[in-house]
Design an enzyme around this catalytic site. Structure first.
Site, PDB file in Angstrom:
ATOM      1  CG  ASN A 158      -7.571 -10.023   0.184  1.00 32.39           C
ATOM      2  OD1 ASN A 158      -7.622 -10.601  -0.904  1.00 32.39           O
ATOM      3  ND2 ASN A 158      -7.067  -8.813   0.332  1.00 32.39           N
ATOM      4  NE  ARG A 188      -9.564  -6.781  -2.637  1.00 42.48           N
ATOM      5  CZ  ARG A 188      -8.397  -6.462  -3.135  1.00 42.48           C
ATOM      6  NH1 ARG A 188      -7.318  -6.979  -2.631  1.00 42.48           N
ATOM      7  NH2 ARG A 188      -8.310  -5.621  -4.131  1.00 42.48           N
ATOM      8  CG  HIS A 192      -7.503   0.096  -5.760  1.00 46.73           C
ATOM      9  ND1 HIS A 192      -6.583   0.876  -6.412  1.00 46.73           N
ATOM     10  CD2 HIS A 192      -6.856  -1.015  -5.361  1.00 46.73           C
ATOM     11  CE1 HIS A 192      -5.414   0.261  -6.409  1.00 46.73           C
ATOM     12  NE2 HIS A 192      -5.553  -0.899  -5.772  1.00 46.73           N
ATOM     13  NE  ARG A 236      -0.965  -3.727 -11.717  1.00 43.89           N
ATOM     14  CZ  ARG A 236      -1.770  -3.638 -10.652  1.00 43.89           C
ATOM     15  NH1 ARG A 236      -2.363  -2.493 -10.356  1.00 43.89           N
ATOM     16  NH2 ARG A 236      -1.984  -4.687  -9.907  1.00 43.89           N
ATOM     17  CD  GLU A 281      -8.835  -2.178   0.107  1.00 44.31           C
ATOM     18  OE1 GLU A 281      -9.067  -2.645  -0.997  1.00 44.31           O
ATOM     19  OE2 GLU A 281      -7.676  -2.018   0.546  1.00 44.31           O
TER      20      GLU A 281
END
Ligand code: AMP
Length: 396
Positions: free
Chosen positions: A7, A90, A179, A238, A383
Site C-alpha cells: 500500500n 492497493r 473504502h 474533512r 483490507e
C-alpha cells in the site's frame, strides 16, 4: 502461496507478507518519510519488532529495503525473494474502466495514469509504488485491487449527479465511492455470520476517513463518499457533505482560490474544524467529557450524520438485516456506537449496552440486544487480507 501486499502512499509504503495456504501474516511493516529522511518498522510474529532510520529516497529504495528485511537471516521470514509468488497493490481509484481487481499490465497502468486527475493525492504514489515493485520483482504478477471497484455495479441513479449530463460524459464527474475493499470485507463477514448471502447490510467504516455503504444481495448499492472521499459523513479533517453553494460563498468572503478552499474542506474541517481541538476522535471525546461545548458539538454532528445516512440506506433497501461498525472509531469507540444506535428501535436496531461496552477490541462482536430484529456487529476490517485473496485468485 506467498503474497506480498503493498500500500504505497505519497511518503509511505506499508506491506504485509501473507502465506495464503494458511492465511497467516508472516511479516508486516511500514516505510515512512520516503523522500524526506526515511524510517522503517518491521514486525514478524514471534520476533522482536525492528525499527530503524533508513535512507529512503524513493519508493524503489523502500521496496528494496522491504525485500532485504523479509529475506534477512535474523529479521526475515523467507530465504529468498523468489518465494514471493505475487504482489497485490492497493489502488484507491480504478476509474470507470478497472471495475474489478486486475493483473496490472501496460494497458492498466496507462489507464491509471490517464485518470490521475480524478485522484491526485493517491494515484501518483500507487503508480510509482507499482513501478518500483515491478522493477525489483519483474518475473511475478502484480495485481491491482481498487477501492472503487466494489461500487462498479451501481445503477446510474446511484452514481450520476443531478448536474448537466455532459459534465459526466466529458469529465467523468460521478459518484465513485471509496473504502470499497473494507466494506466488501466486513459485509462479506456479516453475510457469513448471518448465513445469508442476500442480507441487507449497512457498513459504517468510521476512522480518520469515514464512509457508509449499503450492500444488498452481495452487491453495494449506495455509498456516502462520492466523486472524491470528501463526500458523506464528517471525518477527522474533512467536512463531508455540504450544500455546494457554501464553496463559492467561502471563496468570495475569504478571497480564497479553489485550491485553498479545497484544502480548507479537506484538512481543516470535520472533527478538527468544529472542535478546534483535534482530528483525533479520542482527543475530541476527552475534551467533550471535560465540558468543551464545541468538542461535544463536533461529535454530535458526526453521530447525527451517521444516523441520517444509515436511515436513508434502510429506506433504499426497504429494510436492514445487519448494521456493521468497523475501522478505528467503529471498532473501538463504544460511546459513539451507542450514540448512533440510540433511538433506532423503529428500524429494529437495538444494542445490548453492556456487551457494547465490554466487547474485546480487535475481535468480531455481536452487540445486538437479545431478540433485536437487526444484528448490530463490530467487525475489525482487514483490507490487506482482501487484497491478498484477490491476488491469489487472479494468479494461482
Ligand atoms: P483509522 O483511520 O481507521 O486508523 O481510525 C483513526 C480514528 O480512530 C481516530 O480518530 C482515532 O481517534 C479513532 N480511535 C482509535 N482508537 C479509538 C478508541 N479507543 N476510542 C475512540 N476512538 C478511537
Amino acid at each position: 502461496m506467498k503474497i506480498l501486499v503493498v500500500n504505497a502512499g505519497s511518503s509511505s509504503l506499508k506491506y504485509q507478507l501473507f502465506d495464503m495456504d494458511t492465511e497467516a501474516v508472516l511479516a508486516k511493516g511500514n516505510c515512512e518519510r520516503i523522500g524526506i529522511d526515511g524510517m522503517v518498522t518491521h514486525k514478524c510474529p514471534g520476533k522482536e519488532d525492528y525499527k530503524a532510520n533508513a535512507d529512503l529516497k524513493d519508493h524503489r529504495a523502500a521496496i528494496t529495503l522491504v525485500l532485504k528485511l523479509l529475506t534477512d537471516k535474523m529479521l526475515g521470514v523467507i530465504a529468498s525473494v523468489e518465494e514471493i509468488d505475487a504482489v497485490g497493490h492497493r489502488v484507491a481509484h480504478g476509474g470507470e474502466m478497472l471495475r474489478k481487481s486486475a493483473v496490472l499490465g501496460e494497458d492498466e497502468i496507462k489507464y491509471l495514469e490517464s485518470i490521475v486527475e480524478l485522484n491526485p493525492l493517491h494515484g501518483p504514489p500507487a503508480i510509482s509504488g507499482f513501478k518500483a515493485c515491478k522493477e525489483v520483482m519483474p518475473n511475478i504478477k502484480h495485481v491491482g485491487v481498487f477501492d472503487t471497484s466494489y461500487y462498479s455495479d451501481f445503477e446510474p441513479k446511484a452514481y450520476v449527479y443531478p448536474i448537466p449530463y455532459e459534465l459526466y460524459e466529458e469529465f467523468k464527474i460521478r459518484r465513485y465511492g471509496f473504502h470499497g475493499t473494507s466494506h466488501r470485507y466486513v459485509s462479506g463477514v456479516a453475510q457469513e455470520l448471518l448465513k445469508n448471502k442476500n442480507a441487507k447490510i449497512v457498513t459504517c467504516h468510521l476512522g480518520n476517513g469515514s464512509s457508509i455503504t449499503a450492500t444488498m444481495n452481495g452487491k453495494a448499492i449506495d455509498t456516502s463518499m462520492g466523486f472524491t472521499p470528501q463526500d458523506g459523513v464528517p471525518m477527522g479533517t474533512r467536512s463531508g457533505a455540504l450544500d455546494p453553494t457554501v464553496v463559492p460563498f467561502i471563496m468570495k468572503k475569504k478571497g480564497l482560490t479553489a485550491e485553498e478552499v479545497e484544502k480548507l474542506l479537506n484538512s481543516k474541517s470535520g472533527l478538527l474544524g468544529v472542535s478546534g481541538i483535534s482530528s483525533d476522535c479520542r482527543d475530541v471525546e476527552t475534551a467533550a467529557n471535560e465540558g468543551n461545548e464545541r468538542a461535544k458539538l463536533a461529535l454530535d454532528i458526526l453521530v447525527h450524520n451517521v444516523k441520517k445516512i444509515v436511515g436513508s440506506y434502510v429506506a433504499e433497501m426497504n429494510g436492514i438485516d445487519a448494521l456493521v461498525f468497523t475501522a478505528g472509531i467503529g471498532e473501538n469507540d463504544r460511546d459513539l456506537r451507542a450514540q448512533v444506535c440510540k433511538e433506532m428501535s423503529y428500524l429494529g436496531i437495538e444494542i445490548d449496552e453492556e456487551v457494547n461496552a465490554t466487547c474485546p477490541r480487535g475481535e468480531i462482536a455481536d452487540i445486538s440486544k437479545k431478540g433485536a430484529k437487526v444484528k448490530t456487529l463490530v467487525i475489525p476490517t482487514n483490507e490487506e487480507y482482501m487484497i491478498a485473496l484477490d491476488t491469489k485468485n487472479l494468479t494461482k
